[in-house]
Scaffold this active site. Structure first.
Site, mmCIF file in Angstrom:
data_model
loop_
_atom_site.group_PDB
_atom_site.id
_atom_site.type_symbol
_atom_site.label_atom_id
_atom_site.label_comp_id
_atom_site.label_asym_id
_atom_site.label_seq_id
_atom_site.Cartn_x
_atom_site.Cartn_y
_atom_site.Cartn_z
ATOM 1 N N CYS A 126 0.817 -1.224 0.000
ATOM 2 C CA CYS A 126 0.000 0.000 0.000
ATOM 3 C C CYS A 126 0.850 1.273 0.000
ATOM 4 O O CYS A 126 0.579 2.209 -0.759
ATOM 5 C CB CYS A 126 -0.958 -0.004 1.186
ATOM 6 S SG CYS A 126 -0.174 -0.357 2.771
ATOM 7 N N HIS A 239 -2.827 6.509 4.637
ATOM 8 C CA HIS A 239 -1.406 6.658 4.946
ATOM 9 C C HIS A 239 -0.907 8.014 4.426
ATOM 10 O O HIS A 239 -1.326 8.474 3.363
ATOM 11 C CB HIS A 239 -0.582 5.572 4.244
ATOM 12 C CG HIS A 239 -0.771 4.197 4.808
ATOM 13 N ND1 HIS A 239 -1.460 3.931 5.961
ATOM 14 C CD2 HIS A 239 -0.313 2.982 4.344
ATOM 15 C CE1 HIS A 239 -1.439 2.619 6.193
ATOM 16 N NE2 HIS A 239 -0.756 2.028 5.234
#
Length: 329
Positions: A126, A239
């Site tokens: 990711c 994130h």
């Protein structure tokens, strides 16, 4: 219409697969939901259809065209069986990412790599996906010599258990109760933990090495200099990354901003005068990668600083996999 199987359908990424297939109007003939024995027999509703979850076995893939694997140990166990059955596997685990026979694909960066698959296509980590989407327009504009990245990774990167642990700890703190941790090595509420995954060579973590090696593979530049520090922060979703890039040729910062504004899958939020920059709170549940704080690094001649934020469950996992499936079609 292709028949699609989702392995790990009841988990966080599996459920996101279902949501994204519907949102993007992905053409689906039969949809087969697969999970562990524990989840078999549950029913899930998708597009008005009630579908029973089946236990994943080596015979689960007969008649399936595309198998989306949500990650975990099921990939190494069942992906070869899916390929033998004639399915193309799009795998979200780390099992095949660095295999030279398996393409590692981010559709905005290296869509052409889909063409040489031999039955399995890997979805990158990711944090890597979020970084390379922001890097690609700069790579095309001026080349990239070196990257220094520090991540601020949400607890949902550790799955539903990570989210529940942060929520439980915040509740316990508010009630004056003892804070307990199981998913993370230390309390994550009101704390940051500078370790994600296990420590490996050179005292870098596995997550840090993933960002280095996967980025080199995606860009087909084996000697691109990359160093990473990955940190878990008490954020529920999305994130963030502080990225310092040294380019091959010197470019004006306005050129960089224009390249990013014109890039596929990127939204530039960069207005210091109005206090506007990307943040996890506003990027959650979105498929784009948000870039801001775009500025010259005055400590070197060809340096650029970026602040990048992306929803790691969507673009960092499920959406990227569905985009790969769209490339296959």
């Amino acid at each position: 219409m292709p028949n699609v199987a989702i392995v790990g359908a009841t988990g966080a990424v599996g459920q996101e697969f279902l949501k994204i297939l519907a949102e993007r109007n992905f053409p689906v003939g039969e949809l087969r939901l697969l999970a562990t024995k524990r989840s078999a027999g549950k029913t899930m509703v998708w597009q008005g259809r009630e579908i029973e979850v089946q236990e994943t076995t080596h015979d689960s893939f007969k008649g399936i065209d595309i198998a989306l694997f949500a990650g975990g140990s099921s990939s190494t166990e069942y992906a070869p069986s899916a390929v033998k059955s004639g399915a193309v596997v799009i795998d979200n685990s780390s099992a095949y990412r660095l295999d030279p026979d398996v393409p590692l694909v981010v559709p905005e960066v290296n869509p052409e790599d889909v063409k040489w698959h031999k039955g399995i296509i890997a979805n990158p980590n990711c944090s890597t996906i979020i970084m390379v989407v922001a890097m690609k327009p700069i790579f095309d504009l001026a080349g990239i010599k070196r990257v220094v990245v520090s991540t601020y990774q949400a607890v949902s990167g550790a799955g539903r258990e990570g989210i529940e642990e942060l929520e439980d700890q915040v509740r316990s703190w508010a009630n004056g109760d003892e804070l307990k941790n199981h998913t993370f090595p230390y309390q994550i509420a009101f704390n940051v933990i500078p370790r994600i995954d296990v420590f490996q060579e050179g005292d870098y973590t596995k997550e840090e090495w993933k960002m280095v090696k996967e980025t080199q593979k995606i860009f087909h530049v084996d000697d691109m200099a990359i160093t990473a520090t990955t940190v878990r922060v008490p954020v529920l979703r999305s994130h963030s990354e502080s990225i310092n890039i040294e380019t091959d040729r010197k470019v004006a910062i306005e050129e960089v901003k224009t390249a990013l504004q014109n890039a596929q899958g990127v939204i530039v939020v960069d207005n210091p005068a109005e206090d506007q920059y990307p943040m996890p709170w506003f990027s959650s549940d979105s498929d784009e990668v948000y870039v801001g704080r775009i500025r010259q690094d005055f400590s070197i001649e060809k340096g650029i600083n970026l602040w990048v934020v992306g929803d790691q469950i969507r673009k960092g996992a499920a959406t990227n996999a569905v985009q790969i499936a769209e490339l296959l079609l």
